[in-house]
Write an enzyme that holds these catalytic residues in place. Structure first.
Site, PDB file in Angstrom:
ATOM      1  N   LYS A 136       1.336   4.132  -2.905  1.00 60.65           N
ATOM      2  CA  LYS A 136       0.780   5.611  -2.467  1.00 60.65           C
ATOM      3  C   LYS A 136       2.189   6.525  -2.851  1.00 60.65           C
ATOM      4  O   LYS A 136       1.942   7.700  -3.244  1.00 60.65           O
ATOM      5  CB  LYS A 136       0.368   5.657  -1.071  1.00 60.65           C
ATOM      6  CG  LYS A 136      -0.996   5.102  -1.112  1.00 60.65           C
ATOM      7  CD  LYS A 136      -2.045   5.626  -1.817  1.00 60.65           C
ATOM      8  CE  LYS A 136      -3.415   5.111  -1.528  1.00 60.65           C
ATOM      9  NZ  LYS A 136      -4.460   5.780  -2.394  1.00 60.65           N
ATOM     10  N   TYR A 156       0.730  -1.127   0.057  1.00 57.56           N
ATOM     11  CA  TYR A 156       0.055  -0.023   0.028  1.00 57.56           C
ATOM     12  C   TYR A 156       0.818   1.311  -0.093  1.00 57.56           C
ATOM     13  O   TYR A 156       0.659   2.178  -0.911  1.00 57.56           O
ATOM     14  CB  TYR A 156      -0.855  -0.019   1.129  1.00 57.56           C
ATOM     15  CG  TYR A 156      -1.827   1.102   1.437  1.00 57.56           C
ATOM     16  CD1 TYR A 156      -2.959   1.140   0.541  1.00 57.56           C
ATOM     17  CD2 TYR A 156      -1.752   2.182   2.320  1.00 57.56           C
ATOM     18  CE1 TYR A 156      -4.117   2.074   0.645  1.00 57.56           C
ATOM     19  CE2 TYR A 156      -2.752   3.000   2.339  1.00 57.56           C
ATOM     20  CZ  TYR A 156      -3.943   3.143   1.467  1.00 57.56           C
ATOM     21  OH  TYR A 156      -4.910   4.222   1.446  1.00 57.56           O
TER      22      TYR A 156
END
Ligand SMILES: NC(=O)c1ccc[n+]([C@@H]2O[C@H](COP(=O)([O-])OP(=O)(O)OC[C@H]3O[C@@H](n4cnc5c(N)ncnc54)[C@H](O)[C@@H]3O)[C@@H](O)[C@H]2O)c1
Length: 250
Positions: free
Chosen positions: A163, A159
């Site tokens: 990002k 994740y």
């Protein structure tokens, strides 16, 4: 952006629920017509969001698609332009959470997160940029980053990596779009109370609560996006703006 009085049109990916829904409703309150885009299975939620937008008095359409599929996002934007007249604000919001230590992660899990959160945002940016350049009146492109795009956290490697990719993409693309009067920025929320945070959209993993960090409602992100979508926000460009209650200072 143009000084034309034509109604501006926003396109919100992952618009069926959570932060995307809050942004879609806020942009409708700001006077934009809105297309909400989400994956198959979200039809009823999308219908409910479009009903709320039309109740506000704006036009709305819902589109089923997948941001990881280039034809899907391209066709979705074409449909929005055909039915609502233009594309002026792209909110590349769709994303998925994934929690696992790296030593347990498979390449398939890693690739799935990167496909939605990084490639999906790139494709949304790309086709929004193409359409806005064609229109020749500027635009606003806004993407979903995260506190995890400013700092890595244990069990959030995929994740976080996805990002961090949004940051690099947003910095680079903002410079490419500058000659076209199109700004490209991203929001980097802390904990926001949505189905993602409660884990219902996360293959059962959810996001671990970090002690001392409060959770806010999606409206805190929608308010920031509302500003970034304004014609008057033209001097904010290529920024990854934290909306995290004062958690990460960069
Ligand atoms: N909730 C938080 O605490 C938080 C914090 C930081 C960043 N974010 C980011 O904000 C964005 C929105 O998060 P949320 O909390 O509202 O999540 P959510 O899970 O509630 O909603 C995300 C939406 O994206 C859709 N989506 C997923 N994959 C898609 C795909 N391939 N194509 C199209 N749509 C797809 C989902 O169906 C869902 O409706 C995400 O990018 C997320 O990473 C959320």
């Amino acid at each position: 952006m143009s000084s034309s009085t034509a109604t501006r049109v926003a396109f919100v990916t992952g618009g069926a629920q959570g932060i995307g829904e809050a942004i879609a409703l806020r942009l409708a309150q700001d006077g934009l017509d809105v297309a909400v885009f989400d994956i198959a299975g979200k039809e009823e939620l999308l219908k409910a969001v479009t009903k709320k937008i039309t109740d506000i008095g704006r036009k709305a359409i819902w589109i089923i698609g997948d941001v990881t599929n280039e034809e899907s996002i391209k066709n979705g934007i074409a449909k929005a332009v055909e039915e609502l007249g233009s594309l002026d604000v792209m909110v590349a919001n769709a994303g998925i959470m994934h929690s696992k230590p790296v030593i347990e992660m498979t390449p398939e899990e890693w690739n799935k997160v990167l496909a939605v959160n990084a490639t999906g945002i790139m494709l949304s940016y790309k086709h929004a940029g193409i359409q806005m350049i064609k229109q020749g009146r500027g635009g606003r492109i806004i993407g979903a980053c995260s506190v995890a795009g400013k700092q890595g956290f244990p069990t959030a490697a995929a994740y976080s990596a996805s990002k961090f990719a949004v940051r690099g993409l947003t910095h680079a693309f903002s410079q490419e779009m500058k000659p076209h009067n199109i700004t490209v920025n991203a929001y980097a929320p802390g904990f926001i109370a949505t189905p993602m945070l409660s884990g219902s959209n996360d293959d059962g993993h959810g996001e671990d609560a970090t002690p001392g960090q409060k959770t806010a409602q999606p409206s805190v992100v929608a308010d920031l996006v509302s500003y970034l979508a304004l014609p008057n926000s033209y001097f904010v460009n290529g920024q990854i703006i934290s909306v995290d209650g004062g958690w990460i200072y960069q």
